[in-house]
Design a protein around this motif. Sequence first.
Motif, PDB file in Angstrom:
ATOM      1  N   ALA A  27      26.465 -30.105  -2.812  1.00  0.00           N
ATOM      2  CA  ALA A  27      25.948 -31.474  -2.899  1.00  0.00           C
ATOM      3  C   ALA A  27      25.169 -31.839  -1.634  1.00  0.00           C
ATOM      4  CB  ALA A  27      27.091 -32.459  -3.129  1.00  0.00           C
ATOM      5  N   LEU A  28      25.665 -31.442  -0.470  1.00  0.00           N
ATOM      6  CA  LEU A  28      24.939 -31.708   0.778  1.00  0.00           C
ATOM      7  C   LEU A  28      23.589 -31.002   0.795  1.00  0.00           C
ATOM      8  CD1 LEU A  28      27.573 -31.567   3.651  1.00  0.00           C
ATOM      9  CD2 LEU A  28      26.078 -33.463   3.063  1.00  0.00           C
ATOM     10  N   ILE A  74      21.319 -32.955  -1.558  1.00  0.00           N
ATOM     11  CA  ILE A  74      20.911 -34.234  -0.959  1.00  0.00           C
ATOM     12  C   ILE A  74      19.838 -34.001   0.097  1.00  0.00           C
ATOM     13  CG2 ILE A  74      21.714 -36.108   0.541  1.00  0.00           C
ATOM     14  CD1 ILE A  74      24.380 -35.971  -1.041  1.00  0.00           C
ATOM     15  N   VAL A  82      16.523 -33.336  -1.650  1.00  0.00           N
ATOM     16  CA  VAL A  82      15.925 -34.586  -2.147  1.00  0.00           C
ATOM     17  C   VAL A  82      15.351 -35.393  -0.990  1.00  0.00           C
ATOM     18  CG1 VAL A  82      16.466 -36.805  -3.234  1.00  0.00           C
ATOM     19  CG2 VAL A  82      17.339 -34.683  -4.225  1.00  0.00           C
ATOM     20  N   MET A  83      16.077 -35.433   0.120  1.00  0.00           N
ATOM     21  CA  MET A  83      15.587 -36.151   1.303  1.00  0.00           C
ATOM     22  C   MET A  83      14.280 -35.544   1.819  1.00  0.00           C
ATOM     23  SD  MET A  83      19.226 -36.653   3.267  1.00  0.00           S
ATOM     24  CE  MET A  83      18.543 -37.057   4.852  1.00  0.00           C
ATOM     25  N   GLN A 137      11.240 -36.618  -0.736  1.00  0.00           N
ATOM     26  CA  GLN A 137      10.990 -38.011  -1.101  1.00  0.00           C
ATOM     27  C   GLN A 137       9.847 -38.549  -0.236  1.00  0.00           C
ATOM     28  OE1 GLN A 137      11.723 -40.896   0.948  1.00  0.00           O
ATOM     29  NE2 GLN A 137      12.244 -39.546   2.628  1.00  0.00           N
ATOM     30  N   LEU A 193      14.712 -40.507   6.336  1.00  0.00           N
ATOM     31  CA  LEU A 193      15.365 -39.551   5.443  1.00  0.00           C
ATOM     32  C   LEU A 193      14.751 -38.172   5.610  1.00  0.00           C
ATOM     33  CD1 LEU A 193      15.885 -41.517   2.116  1.00  0.00           C
ATOM     34  CD2 LEU A 193      17.560 -40.986   3.884  1.00  0.00           C
ATOM     35  N   SER A 205      16.571 -34.506   6.879  1.00  0.00           N
ATOM     36  CA  SER A 205      16.760 -33.612   5.730  1.00  0.00           C
ATOM     37  C   SER A 205      17.115 -32.196   6.165  1.00  0.00           C
ATOM     38  CB  SER A 205      15.507 -33.597   4.858  1.00  0.00           C
ATOM     39  OG  SER A 205      14.409 -33.053   5.576  1.00  0.00           O
ATOM     40  N   THR A 237      20.695 -32.038   7.337  1.00  0.00           N
ATOM     41  CA  THR A 237      21.602 -32.160   6.202  1.00  0.00           C
ATOM     42  C   THR A 237      21.721 -30.835   5.451  1.00  0.00           C
ATOM     43  OG1 THR A 237      20.970 -34.484   5.995  1.00  0.00           O
ATOM     44  CG2 THR A 237      22.109 -33.498   4.124  1.00  0.00           C
TER      45      THR A 237
END
Length: 59
Positions: free
Chosen positions: A19-20, A23, A26-27, A30, A36, A40, A43
């Motif tokens: 999940a990390l 995420i 996606v960061m 975007q 974000l 990224s 993350t």
Amino acid sequence: MSSWPKILRRGPMEALAIALIAIGFVMLFQPFLLELYSYSFITMLVGTLMFIVVSKFPE
């Protein structure tokens, strides 16, 4: 059976690591917030390192 708590077993922790990574992905793609985008890579890196470590945990 292992004496590890259920939350620290491989399945839930691998799911959290994946999940990390997702995420972070996606960061990265975007187009709205530079903050974000800036976090990224960190993350995704944390998720990847977590996945590597967690893969050694007992089932």
